[in-house]
Write a protein that holds these residues in place. Structure first.
Motif, PDB file in Angstrom:
ATOM      1  N   SER A  69       0.742  -1.285  -0.019  1.00 19.64           N
ATOM      2  CA  SER A  69      -0.072   0.006   0.115  1.00 19.64           C
ATOM      3  C   SER A  69       1.106   1.318   0.076  1.00 19.64           C
ATOM      4  N   ASP A  70       0.270   2.289  -0.134  1.00 19.06           N
ATOM      5  CA  ASP A  70       1.003   3.703  -0.367  1.00 19.06           C
ATOM      6  C   ASP A  70       2.048   3.786  -1.235  1.00 19.06           C
ATOM      7  N   SER A  71       1.953   2.858  -2.365  1.00 20.26           N
ATOM      8  CA  SER A  71       3.075   2.923  -3.347  1.00 20.26           C
ATOM      9  C   SER A  71       4.355   2.276  -3.027  1.00 20.26           C
ATOM     10  N   GLY A  72       4.142   1.382  -2.164  1.00 17.53           N
ATOM     11  CA  GLY A  72       5.380   0.715  -1.791  1.00 17.53           C
ATOM     12  C   GLY A  72       5.707   1.075  -0.358  1.00 17.53           C
ATOM     13  N   ALA A  73       5.280   1.912   0.276  1.00 15.58           N
ATOM     14  CA  ALA A  73       5.485   2.382   1.758  1.00 15.58           C
ATOM     15  C   ALA A  73       4.894   1.609   2.734  1.00 15.58           C
ATOM     16  N   GLY A  74       3.664   0.985   2.524  1.00 12.29           N
ATOM     17  CA  GLY A  74       2.754   0.375   3.508  1.00 12.29           C
ATOM     18  C   GLY A  74       3.200  -1.056   3.726  1.00 12.29           C
ATOM     19  N   GLY A  75       2.226  -1.740   4.165  1.00 11.16           N
ATOM     20  CA  GLY A  75       2.223  -3.080   4.388  1.00 11.16           C
ATOM     21  C   GLY A  75       1.535  -3.784   2.948  1.00 11.16           C
TER      22      GLY A  75
END
Length: 285
Positions: free
Chosen positions: A252-258
């Motif tokens: 998620s968040d363009s690779g920043a999240g889980g």
């Protein structure tokens, strides 16, 4: 020791030819062979069982040849000055310097490398109709740029260059340059990965004119796709216009999240936050 070399055998890029040093004992005389990498091969570090040794590895498709050379301050002389010669080190051992080369198979001999050796390297190269795993590197309104990671669960062969898919060393006498189809980049032997494009009209099979690439892929997504064609000479053309093709791993968040999981064919959700994002999802398999 030289008799154990695979002289005359066909090699593919990545095949091990011989270690950097070899020892042979004949009639109480110890002979040390020092092998150097010539045309079509390179000297690389090989790791196995916690040990690291220097080995000569083929970087092109061809047959193995060897030639005894004359060393000059640990450097090979020019071809005009090469001649058979042995030297003796301080311990009384005979030291012979052998140059290993991998030369292309002459076409007039009618030999086919696939017939002379059963090697799966050539089968790993992406071709039309293959299912591949690719990482999205960049997106625009009309297409998504990807780099191909694997072909049908097999890793893409490591190039001999110094790029992201290379071994870190440029092969003397010319490397494979197989990881790119641009003449200028291939000549510099960068060792880059195979690249591809997913055009907006190839994202899904229905309502192609209403596709929004930004709602289908994000940079860093891992996509399962099929190769449509060899493309424009620089990039393969890929498609995800099937139920079993699309995004298989995403954060998620363009690779920043889980890590997110598909909840339907166009939505992925992160269990840790409950947030959902649009993707062109692949049917679970």
């Amino acid at each position: 020791m030289t008799s154990k070399l695979p002289i005359g055998k066909s090699m593919y890029p990545g095949d091990l030819i011989c270690p950097e040093y070899g020892v042979e004992v004949n009639e109480d005389q110890e002979i040390v062979y020092r092998y150097t990498a010539g045309r079509g091969c390179s000297l690389q570090e090989y790791h196995q069982n916690g040990r690291s040794i220097s080995v000569i590895v083929a970087t092109v498709v061809g047959v193995v040849e060897s030639e005894e050379i004359t060393p000059e301050s640990e450097e090979v002389q020019s071809s005009e000055e090469r001649k058979e010669k042995t030297t003796t080190d301080g311990a009384g051992r005979i030291v012979k310097y052998i140059e290993i080369r991998v030369l292309p198979i002459p076409t007039d001999l009618g030999l086919n490398p696939k017939q002379t050796k059963d090697n799966s390297f050539a089968n790993n190269l992406p071709k039309e109709g293959d299912i591949v795993l690719a990482r999205v590197t960049r997106i625009s309104l009309q297409r998504a740029n990807v780099e191909i990671l694997a072909v049908e669960d097999k890793p893409v062969p490591i190039d001999s260059g110094v790029g992201s898919n290379g071994s870190g060393k440029v092969a003397p006498g010319g490397g494979s340059g197989a990881a790119t189809f641009s003449v200028s980049q291939a000549s510099s032997d960068l060792g880059e990965t195979f690249r591809g494009l997913i055009r907006s009209q190839d994202v899904r099979a229905t309502e192609r004119d209403r596709v929004k690439v930004i709602e289908s892929f994000k940079p860093g997504d891992i996509v399962r796709a099929q190769i449509l064609s060899l493309g424009d000479g620089t990039n393969y053309y890929l498609t995800t216009a099937r139920n079993d093709l699309g995004v298989v791993f995403a954060r998620s968040d363009s690779g920043a999240g889980g890590l997110m999981y598909a909840t339907d064919w166009q939505t992925m959700t992160a269990p840790s936050t409950g947030l959902s994002e649009k993707r062109k999802c692949a049917k679970p398999f």
